[in-house]
Design a protein around this motif. Sequence first.
Motif, mmCIF file in Angstrom:
data_model
loop_
_atom_site.group_PDB
_atom_site.id
_atom_site.type_symbol
_atom_site.label_atom_id
_atom_site.label_comp_id
_atom_site.label_asym_id
_atom_site.label_seq_id
_atom_site.Cartn_x
_atom_site.Cartn_y
_atom_site.Cartn_z
ATOM 1 N N MET A 139 0.818 -1.214 0.000
ATOM 2 C CA MET A 139 0.000 0.000 0.000
ATOM 3 C C MET A 139 0.853 1.267 0.000
ATOM 4 S SD MET A 139 -2.781 -1.245 2.852
ATOM 5 C CE MET A 139 -3.707 0.295 2.749
ATOM 6 N N GLY A 140 2.172 1.096 0.009
ATOM 7 C CA GLY A 140 3.070 2.248 0.012
ATOM 8 C C GLY A 140 3.469 2.721 1.384
ATOM 9 N N MET A 141 3.012 2.016 2.442
ATOM 10 C CA MET A 141 3.346 2.417 3.800
ATOM 11 C C MET A 141 4.772 2.000 4.148
ATOM 12 S SD MET A 141 -0.267 1.374 5.657
ATOM 13 C CE MET A 141 0.137 2.054 7.278
ATOM 14 N N LYS A 142 5.427 2.770 4.998
ATOM 15 C CA LYS A 142 6.752 2.435 5.501
ATOM 16 C C LYS A 142 6.609 1.444 6.659
ATOM 17 C CE LYS A 142 9.179 5.280 2.890
ATOM 18 N NZ LYS A 142 10.185 4.810 1.902
ATOM 19 N N VAL A 143 7.697 0.719 6.949
ATOM 20 C CA VAL A 143 7.655 -0.327 7.971
ATOM 21 C C VAL A 143 8.830 -0.177 8.925
ATOM 22 C CG1 VAL A 143 7.846 -2.810 8.397
ATOM 23 C CG2 VAL A 143 6.448 -1.982 6.499
ATOM 24 N N GLY A 144 8.543 -0.309 10.219
ATOM 25 C CA GLY A 144 9.585 -0.333 11.240
ATOM 26 C C GLY A 144 9.453 -1.582 12.097
ATOM 27 N N VAL A 145 10.577 -2.219 12.427
ATOM 28 C CA VAL A 145 10.607 -3.393 13.308
ATOM 29 C C VAL A 145 11.703 -3.167 14.336
ATOM 30 C CG1 VAL A 145 11.023 -5.870 13.469
ATOM 31 C CG2 VAL A 145 9.743 -4.960 11.520
ATOM 32 N N VAL A 146 11.324 -3.083 15.608
ATOM 33 C CA VAL A 146 12.245 -2.690 16.673
ATOM 34 C C VAL A 146 12.166 -3.691 17.825
ATOM 35 C CG1 VAL A 146 12.639 -0.944 18.451
ATOM 36 C CG2 VAL A 146 12.160 -0.236 16.104
ATOM 37 N N THR A 147 13.317 -4.043 18.387
ATOM 38 C CA THR A 147 13.356 -4.935 19.542
ATOM 39 C C THR A 147 14.584 -4.627 20.388
ATOM 40 O OG1 THR A 147 13.420 -7.265 20.239
ATOM 41 C CG2 THR A 147 14.635 -6.697 18.240
ATOM 42 N N ASN A 148 14.544 -5.002 21.662
ATOM 43 C CA ASN A 148 15.740 -4.830 22.501
ATOM 44 C C ASN A 148 16.500 -6.136 22.687
ATOM 45 O OD1 ASN A 148 13.838 -6.010 24.179
ATOM 46 N ND2 ASN A 148 13.904 -4.433 25.750
ATOM 47 N N VAL A 149 16.149 -7.151 21.866
ATOM 48 C CA VAL A 149 16.955 -8.372 21.806
ATOM 49 C C VAL A 149 17.502 -8.492 20.379
ATOM 50 C CG1 VAL A 149 15.678 -9.459 23.679
ATOM 51 C CG2 VAL A 149 14.911 -9.813 21.333
ATOM 52 N N SER B 100 17.766 9.969 5.894
ATOM 53 C CA SER B 100 16.664 10.270 4.973
ATOM 54 C C SER B 100 16.863 9.550 3.651
ATOM 55 C CB SER B 100 16.579 11.780 4.730
ATOM 56 O OG SER B 100 15.510 12.087 3.867
ATOM 57 N N GLY B 101 15.782 8.981 3.130
ATOM 58 C CA GLY B 101 15.809 8.377 1.805
ATOM 59 C C GLY B 101 16.467 7.022 1.722
ATOM 60 N N LYS B 102 16.825 6.420 2.860
ATOM 61 C CA LYS B 102 17.475 5.105 2.860
ATOM 62 C C LYS B 102 16.911 4.245 3.984
ATOM 63 C CE LYS B 102 21.828 4.592 2.030
ATOM 64 N NZ LYS B 102 23.313 4.616 2.153
ATOM 65 N N ARG B 103 17.001 2.940 3.808
ATOM 66 C CA ARG B 103 16.661 2.017 4.879
ATOM 67 C C ARG B 103 17.706 2.127 5.988
ATOM 68 N NH1 ARG B 103 16.350 -3.777 2.432
ATOM 69 N NH2 ARG B 103 15.525 -4.272 4.515
ATOM 70 N N VAL B 104 17.290 1.879 7.219
ATOM 71 C CA VAL B 104 18.162 2.052 8.380
ATOM 72 C C VAL B 104 18.195 0.778 9.217
ATOM 73 C CG1 VAL B 104 18.525 3.308 10.537
ATOM 74 C CG2 VAL B 104 17.752 4.527 8.507
ATOM 75 N N LEU B 105 19.386 0.410 9.665
ATOM 76 C CA LEU B 105 19.565 -0.655 10.649
ATOM 77 C C LEU B 105 20.367 -0.076 11.806
ATOM 78 C CD1 LEU B 105 19.408 -3.535 11.702
ATOM 79 C CD2 LEU B 105 21.354 -4.129 10.245
ATOM 80 N N LEU B 106 19.717 0.059 12.952
ATOM 81 C CA LEU B 106 20.344 0.617 14.153
ATOM 82 C C LEU B 106 20.821 -0.518 15.043
ATOM 83 C CD1 LEU B 106 20.999 2.925 16.134
ATOM 84 C CD2 LEU B 106 18.606 2.870 16.877
ATOM 85 N N LEU B 107 22.125 -0.576 15.260
ATOM 86 C CA LEU B 107 22.744 -1.646 16.036
ATOM 87 C C LEU B 107 23.885 -1.105 16.894
ATOM 88 C CD1 LEU B 107 23.271 -4.379 13.284
ATOM 89 C CD2 LEU B 107 21.734 -4.618 15.241
ATOM 90 N N PRO B 108 24.226 -1.786 17.990
ATOM 91 C CA PRO B 108 25.470 -1.449 18.699
ATOM 92 C C PRO B 108 26.657 -1.704 17.781
ATOM 93 C CG PRO B 108 24.057 -2.854 20.043
ATOM 94 C CD PRO B 108 23.476 -2.853 18.673
ATOM 95 N N GLU B 109 27.711 -0.938 17.955
ATOM 96 C CA GLU B 109 28.888 -1.101 17.106
ATOM 97 C C GLU B 109 29.560 -2.452 17.328
ATOM 98 O OE1 GLU B 109 32.714 1.524 15.594
ATOM 99 O OE2 GLU B 109 31.534 2.174 17.322
ATOM 100 N N TYR C 141 12.098 8.861 12.577
ATOM 101 C CA TYR C 141 12.443 8.497 11.198
ATOM 102 C C TYR C 141 11.175 8.274 10.373
ATOM 103 C CZ TYR C 141 13.862 5.434 7.326
ATOM 104 O OH TYR C 141 14.023 4.861 6.090
ATOM 105 N N LEU C 142 10.255 7.469 10.882
ATOM 106 C CA LEU C 142 9.063 7.099 10.116
ATOM 107 C C LEU C 142 8.120 8.280 9.913
ATOM 108 C CD1 LEU C 142 8.389 3.628 11.758
ATOM 109 C CD2 LEU C 142 9.122 4.035 9.400
ATOM 110 N N GLU C 143 8.002 9.135 10.915
ATOM 111 C CA GLU C 143 7.114 10.292 10.774
ATOM 112 C C GLU C 143 7.573 11.187 9.629
ATOM 113 O OE1 GLU C 143 4.910 13.660 13.537
ATOM 114 O OE2 GLU C 143 6.729 12.688 14.290
ATOM 115 N N ARG C 144 8.879 11.327 9.482
ATOM 116 C CA ARG C 144 9.406 12.164 8.408
ATOM 117 C C ARG C 144 9.337 11.457 7.052
ATOM 118 N NH1 ARG C 144 14.142 12.134 9.920
ATOM 119 N NH2 ARG C 144 14.845 10.582 8.409
ATOM 120 N N GLU C 145 9.690 10.168 7.036
ATOM 121 C CA GLU C 145 9.791 9.433 5.772
ATOM 122 C C GLU C 145 8.446 8.949 5.243
ATOM 123 O OE1 GLU C 145 12.993 8.622 4.030
ATOM 124 O OE2 GLU C 145 13.239 10.445 5.215
ATOM 125 N N ALA C 146 7.420 8.943 6.085
ATOM 126 C CA ALA C 146 6.141 8.338 5.682
ATOM 127 C C ALA C 146 4.980 9.333 5.731
ATOM 128 C CB ALA C 146 5.844 7.142 6.571
#
Length: 465
Positions: A120-130, A205-214, A244-249
């Motif tokens: 449907m054109g919606m953006k997707v976020g998947v977040v976890t602390n594990v 902005s404009g790219k997929r993001v993966l947030l991880l510890p270094e 991120y999603l509020e701006r990108e979507a």
Amino acid sequence: MKRLTTFIALLVLCVGVCFAEKRPKYIFMFIGDGLGINHVYGTELYNAAVHPDKPNGGKMSFYNFPIRTYVTNHSSSSLVTDSSAAATALATGVKTVNGYMGVDSENKSVKNITELVSEMGMKVGVVTNVGMNHATPSAFFAHHQSRSAYKSLYEQYLTSEVDFAAGATILFKKRDGLKYKDYVEQAKAAGIEVVHDIDKAAEVSGKRVLLLPEAPLSKTLEYATDCKPDDWTIVDFTDSAIKYLEREAKKDGFFLMVEAGHLDYCAHDNDAVTTFEEVNDLSDSVAKALEFYNRHPKQTLIIVTADHETGGLSLGYTNYKMNMERLAWQKSSMLELTAKMRVLRDDGKTSWEDMRELLRKELGFWDHVRLRKKDEQLLRKTFDESFVAKSEEVVSLYSHNEKLSSVAVGILNKRAYIKWISLNHTGMQVPLYIKGAGLSHLSQCYDNTDIPKGIARALGKKLAE
């Protein structure tokens, strides 16, 4: 004639309400891994006793949602589900076998809600602390017969429609021949911006993001009870994802799944204080979504639920009372208490006097929590047998704790009149809280499979019907 006129008026009103209800543009699904009804209520009682300054008397941020109910959660293979089967039900609306991921009981791939909204054109976020490719998050982007096929699950993430992902680590097996940095490089090669700074992740902005510890973590972020001021939390992850999603979507909206995975780990340990503080982090994460809701009240849907209950938590088990205030003296998780005990052993400090001082400092024993004679005898006996003579561990699904640490926290729980019946999952029903746009389409959820189906209906689509 008068009755007919009244009936027509009511029919027009109902139709008007249905047409007036807008489809949700922004959808939040919060999953407390291992969260049971008593985990929620127990946290509120704990807050009232230990954190009296919390807003709303320590109640959860979602305590007054219009829909407050519970759902069944069995898998197709057992009345007691595991996380992968339950997450598959929450993501696809289909029951499956324990251990399966994003497939039905015949091992056939089934469409999940993130794939539906992406179409449907919606953006997707998947977040976890594990681990970001652990059971629950993976159900929202992968399809596999084994929840432990970490390499395949991660590779499916790379080609998925997930725009923003965050986790404590990437789970992998040494036998696959790759290291943490190799998986990070794979993400970069797939055009994903791998970020090790929460603030910078929100600004991409404009790219997929993966947030991880270094650097790779073993399994999870630090527990809330053990966090230092600069440590990441699930609340931070949620806030970053929303920004991120509020701006990108802005045009087509988004779907964000947030898993409080820590909850399951400490509930497997039967560590009440750590569990309650993890529930507080879940509540604070939902509060971030409510701040967003207040900016977009007619377009936002928020769902809070769980995959299963862990531990069989009982609130009050004798004498018709609880003493939650006694839990105020626990300063760290059972896992951290284990680490501190091992430091004593490594430093050669294996006297009972040294251990008494540690238990006094970390759990308030003797100074603030009066122990019965049999409790002291049990502590000393456990110390002599498992700390001095040999190292003995209590093994739960995710932890190897010193037996003395497990026994000591168990005594504190009992002094507060809290009891656990299991170190594993139970077949108990799990809570469900819903607020926002499209509410009528989720007003009759009786099973976990009804939740994603209701979301799809709210969007004018079908999922696993």
